[in-house]
Design a protein around this motif. Structure first.
Motif, PDB file in Angstrom:
ATOM      1  N   GLN A 289       0.831  -1.204   0.000  1.00  0.00           N
ATOM      2  CA  GLN A 289       0.000   0.000   0.000  1.00  0.00           C
ATOM      3  C   GLN A 289       0.871   1.262   0.000  1.00  0.00           C
ATOM      4  O   GLN A 289       0.908   2.003   0.988  1.00  0.00           O
ATOM      5  CB  GLN A 289      -0.936  -0.010   1.212  1.00  0.00           C
ATOM      6  CG  GLN A 289      -0.261  -0.461   2.501  1.00  0.00           C
ATOM      7  CD  GLN A 289      -1.263  -0.680   3.622  1.00  0.00           C
ATOM      8  OE1 GLN A 289      -2.466  -0.478   3.462  1.00  0.00           O
ATOM      9  NE2 GLN A 289      -0.769  -1.089   4.765  1.00  0.00           N
ATOM     10  N   PRO A 290       1.551   1.498  -1.111  1.00  0.00           N
ATOM     11  CA  PRO A 290       2.479   2.631  -1.177  1.00  0.00           C
ATOM     12  C   PRO A 290       1.806   3.990  -1.000  1.00  0.00           C
ATOM     13  O   PRO A 290       2.380   4.895  -0.394  1.00  0.00           O
ATOM     14  CB  PRO A 290       3.107   2.496  -2.570  1.00  0.00           C
ATOM     15  CG  PRO A 290       2.152   1.654  -3.345  1.00  0.00           C
ATOM     16  CD  PRO A 290       1.534   0.727  -2.364  1.00  0.00           C
ATOM     17  N   GLU A 291       0.581   4.156  -1.545  1.00  0.00           N
ATOM     18  CA  GLU A 291      -0.096   5.448  -1.426  1.00  0.00           C
ATOM     19  C   GLU A 291      -0.448   5.757   0.027  1.00  0.00           C
ATOM     20  O   GLU A 291      -0.309   6.896   0.493  1.00  0.00           O
ATOM     21  CB  GLU A 291      -1.357   5.466  -2.293  1.00  0.00           C
ATOM     22  CG  GLU A 291      -1.085   5.630  -3.779  1.00  0.00           C
ATOM     23  CD  GLU A 291      -0.328   6.925  -4.063  1.00  0.00           C
ATOM     24  OE1 GLU A 291      -0.641   7.965  -3.426  1.00  0.00           O
ATOM     25  OE2 GLU A 291       0.584   6.905  -4.906  1.00  0.00           O
ATOM     26  N   ALA A 292      -0.931   4.741   0.744  1.00  0.00           N
ATOM     27  CA  ALA A 292      -1.262   4.949   2.153  1.00  0.00           C
ATOM     28  C   ALA A 292      -0.010   5.297   2.957  1.00  0.00           C
ATOM     29  O   ALA A 292      -0.043   6.154   3.847  1.00  0.00           O
ATOM     30  CB  ALA A 292      -1.920   3.696   2.732  1.00  0.00           C
ATOM     31  N   GLU A 293       1.095   4.665   2.619  1.00  0.00           N
ATOM     32  CA  GLU A 293       2.346   4.947   3.320  1.00  0.00           C
ATOM     33  C   GLU A 293       2.850   6.356   3.001  1.00  0.00           C
ATOM     34  O   GLU A 293       3.407   7.037   3.861  1.00  0.00           O
ATOM     35  CB  GLU A 293       3.406   3.917   2.936  1.00  0.00           C
ATOM     36  CG  GLU A 293       3.164   2.541   3.516  1.00  0.00           C
ATOM     37  CD  GLU A 293       3.186   2.554   5.038  1.00  0.00           C
ATOM     38  OE1 GLU A 293       4.269   2.815   5.613  1.00  0.00           O
ATOM     39  OE2 GLU A 293       2.135   2.323   5.653  1.00  0.00           O
ATOM     40  N   LEU A 294       2.626   6.795   1.763  1.00  0.00           N
ATOM     41  CA  LEU A 294       3.022   8.154   1.397  1.00  0.00           C
ATOM     42  C   LEU A 294       2.203   9.175   2.184  1.00  0.00           C
ATOM     43  O   LEU A 294       2.737  10.175   2.675  1.00  0.00           O
ATOM     44  CB  LEU A 294       2.845   8.369  -0.104  1.00  0.00           C
ATOM     45  CG  LEU A 294       3.229   9.752  -0.638  1.00  0.00           C
ATOM     46  CD1 LEU A 294       4.705  10.049  -0.368  1.00  0.00           C
ATOM     47  CD2 LEU A 294       2.922   9.849  -2.128  1.00  0.00           C
ATOM     48  N   ARG A 295       0.898   8.913   2.319  1.00  0.00           N
ATOM     49  CA  ARG A 295       0.053   9.810   3.110  1.00  0.00           C
ATOM     50  C   ARG A 295       0.489   9.818   4.574  1.00  0.00           C
ATOM     51  O   ARG A 295       0.506  10.869   5.224  1.00  0.00           O
ATOM     52  CB  ARG A 295      -1.413   9.397   2.987  1.00  0.00           C
ATOM     53  CG  ARG A 295      -2.042   9.690   1.616  1.00  0.00           C
ATOM     54  CD  ARG A 295      -3.554   9.556   1.669  1.00  0.00           C
ATOM     55  NE  ARG A 295      -3.980   8.205   2.020  1.00  0.00           N
ATOM     56  CZ  ARG A 295      -4.179   7.233   1.130  1.00  0.00           C
ATOM     57  NH1 ARG A 295      -3.993   7.471  -0.165  1.00  0.00           N
ATOM     58  NH2 ARG A 295      -4.572   6.031   1.527  1.00  0.00           N
ATOM     59  N   GLU A 296       0.824   8.642   5.059  1.00  0.00           N
ATOM     60  CA  GLU A 296       1.264   8.551   6.454  1.00  0.00           C
ATOM     61  C   GLU A 296       2.546   9.350   6.681  1.00  0.00           C
ATOM     62  O   GLU A 296       2.671  10.090   7.670  1.00  0.00           O
ATOM     63  CB  GLU A 296       1.498   7.084   6.837  1.00  0.00           C
ATOM     64  CG  GLU A 296       1.950   6.896   8.279  1.00  0.00           C
ATOM     65  CD  GLU A 296       2.237   5.447   8.607  1.00  0.00           C
ATOM     66  OE1 GLU A 296       2.001   5.045   9.752  1.00  0.00           O
ATOM     67  OE2 GLU A 296       2.724   4.716   7.710  1.00  0.00           O
TER      68      GLU A 296
ATOM     69  N   THR B 274       3.568  11.854   4.928  1.00  0.00           N
ATOM     70  CA  THR B 274       3.216  13.271   4.826  1.00  0.00           C
ATOM     71  C   THR B 274       2.671  13.800   6.141  1.00  0.00           C
ATOM     72  O   THR B 274       3.051  14.886   6.600  1.00  0.00           O
ATOM     73  CB  THR B 274       2.165  13.480   3.710  1.00  0.00           C
ATOM     74  OG1 THR B 274       2.688  13.018   2.461  1.00  0.00           O
ATOM     75  CG2 THR B 274       1.778  14.945   3.594  1.00  0.00           C
TER      76      THR B 274
ATOM     77  N   ARG C 129       4.056  17.209   1.760  1.00  0.00           N
ATOM     78  CA  ARG C 129       3.773  16.283   0.665  1.00  0.00           C
ATOM     79  C   ARG C 129       4.963  16.200  -0.283  1.00  0.00           C
ATOM     80  O   ARG C 129       5.363  15.107  -0.685  1.00  0.00           O
ATOM     81  CB  ARG C 129       2.530  16.764  -0.105  1.00  0.00           C
ATOM     82  CG  ARG C 129       2.177  15.923  -1.335  1.00  0.00           C
ATOM     83  CD  ARG C 129       1.636  14.583  -0.944  1.00  0.00           C
ATOM     84  NE  ARG C 129       1.322  13.776  -2.116  1.00  0.00           N
ATOM     85  CZ  ARG C 129       0.635  12.645  -2.078  1.00  0.00           C
ATOM     86  NH1 ARG C 129       0.190  12.167  -0.919  1.00  0.00           N
ATOM     87  NH2 ARG C 129       0.380  11.976  -3.180  1.00  0.00           N
TER      88      ARG C 129
ATOM     89  N   GLU D 245       7.313  12.879  -0.933  1.00  0.00           N
ATOM     90  CA  GLU D 245       7.516  12.309  -2.267  1.00  0.00           C
ATOM     91  C   GLU D 245       8.996  12.190  -2.598  1.00  0.00           C
ATOM     92  O   GLU D 245       9.440  11.172  -3.155  1.00  0.00           O
ATOM     93  CB  GLU D 245       6.805  13.171  -3.309  1.00  0.00           C
ATOM     94  CG  GLU D 245       5.295  13.085  -3.237  1.00  0.00           C
ATOM     95  CD  GLU D 245       4.614  14.061  -4.187  1.00  0.00           C
ATOM     96  OE1 GLU D 245       5.332  14.941  -4.744  1.00  0.00           O
ATOM     97  OE2 GLU D 245       3.380  13.950  -4.378  1.00  0.00           O
TER      98      GLU D 245
ATOM     99  N   THR E  42      10.517   9.408  -0.432  1.00  0.00           N
ATOM    100  CA  THR E  42      10.056   8.098  -0.909  1.00  0.00           C
ATOM    101  C   THR E  42      10.773   7.709  -2.187  1.00  0.00           C
ATOM    102  O   THR E  42      11.162   6.545  -2.370  1.00  0.00           O
ATOM    103  CB  THR E  42       8.536   8.126  -1.133  1.00  0.00           C
ATOM    104  OG1 THR E  42       7.886   8.413   0.115  1.00  0.00           O
ATOM    105  CG2 THR E  42       8.041   6.787  -1.668  1.00  0.00           C
TER     106      THR E  42
END
Length: 236
Positions: free
Chosen positions: A96-103, A105, A119, A123, A126
């Motif tokens: 779940q890369p998107e969820a980890e990116l949000r986390e 952030t 953000r 990015e 990451t």
């Protein structure tokens, strides 16, 4: 977000070295106090040099091995926990890369960055090394600097041994008339030094630490000497 500066990296390395040094001083302090208590207690019962040497060596070996084993187990447990946490992060980044990116952030926002900057920083981190970014920001772990149980065990063993050698040599080298006085004075002087050093390394006021250290060591020697004298007088 930019990469850590040379000064930041140097500061982290310096802090780690100071932690190791403080642990070494405390390990030596333990060796001084515990071995001094043993040999002074035996000296209260007998002035036989062979008995004092045997008791001191036994205390030194038992204490150093116990310290090493305890440190190895403790640091091994910590390392296992760090590896398990990294494994979880690695799996979450894969699944779940998107969820980890949000986390990431949100974690950066919690550190005071605006949403847009957080953000962008997330990015960039990451893209550079996602696992390292999450390990550092979320877990406080450097994947390349995991704790080493063998290093910790050897450091504890050596620190305790160095500290224990002082009261051992002080009790067996002088003549019977002087050995107790030499040991007590040497041990108290060493405890003043270790108390002052540990306080300075911990950025604390040295005076209280020195008094606490010296009084604790003096009390330990007094108690064991009285116990040894009573046992010696009883012929035990």
């Amino acid at each position: 977000m930019t990469e850590p500066t040379h000064q930041e990296n140097h500061g982290g390395a310096l802090a780690a070295r100071l932690n190791w040094l403080r642990a070494a001083v405390l390990g030596a302090n333990d060796g001084i106090v515990s071995t001094a208590g043993i040999v002074v207690g035996v000296a209260g019962a007998t002035d036989d040099r062979a008995a004092l040497l045997t008791a001191g060596l036994a205390g030194l070996l038992a204490g150093s091995m116990s310290m090493a084993a305890g440190e190895y187990v403790s640091v091994s447990t910590q390392r296992d926990s760090e590896l398990a946490a990294l494994a979880v992060e690695r799996r979450e980044l894969r699944e779940q890369p998107e969820a980890e990116l949000r986390e990431l952030t949100e974690l950066l926002r919690a550190r005071g960055l605006s949403r847009e900057v957080a953000r962008e920083a997330a990015e960039q981190l990451t893209a550079r090394d996602a696992l390292r970014a999450h390990a550092s920001v979320e877990l406080g772990i450097d994947p390349d600097e995991l704790t080493n149980p063998w290093h910790a065990a050897w450091a504890s063993f050596l620190a305790f041994t160095v500290g224990a050698l002082l009261p051992l040599l002080a009790i067996v080298l002088p003549s019977a008339h002087w050995r107790l006085l030499v040991t007590v004075v040497s041990v108290l002087a060493a405890l003043v030094i270790t108390g002052w050093t540990s306080a300075r390394l911990g950025a604390a006021a040295p005076r209280r630490a020195v008094l606490r250290n010296a009084l604790g060591g003096a009390l330990a020697m007094a108690v064991t000497y009285v116990a040894g004298s009573l046992l010696g007088a009883a012929g035990v």
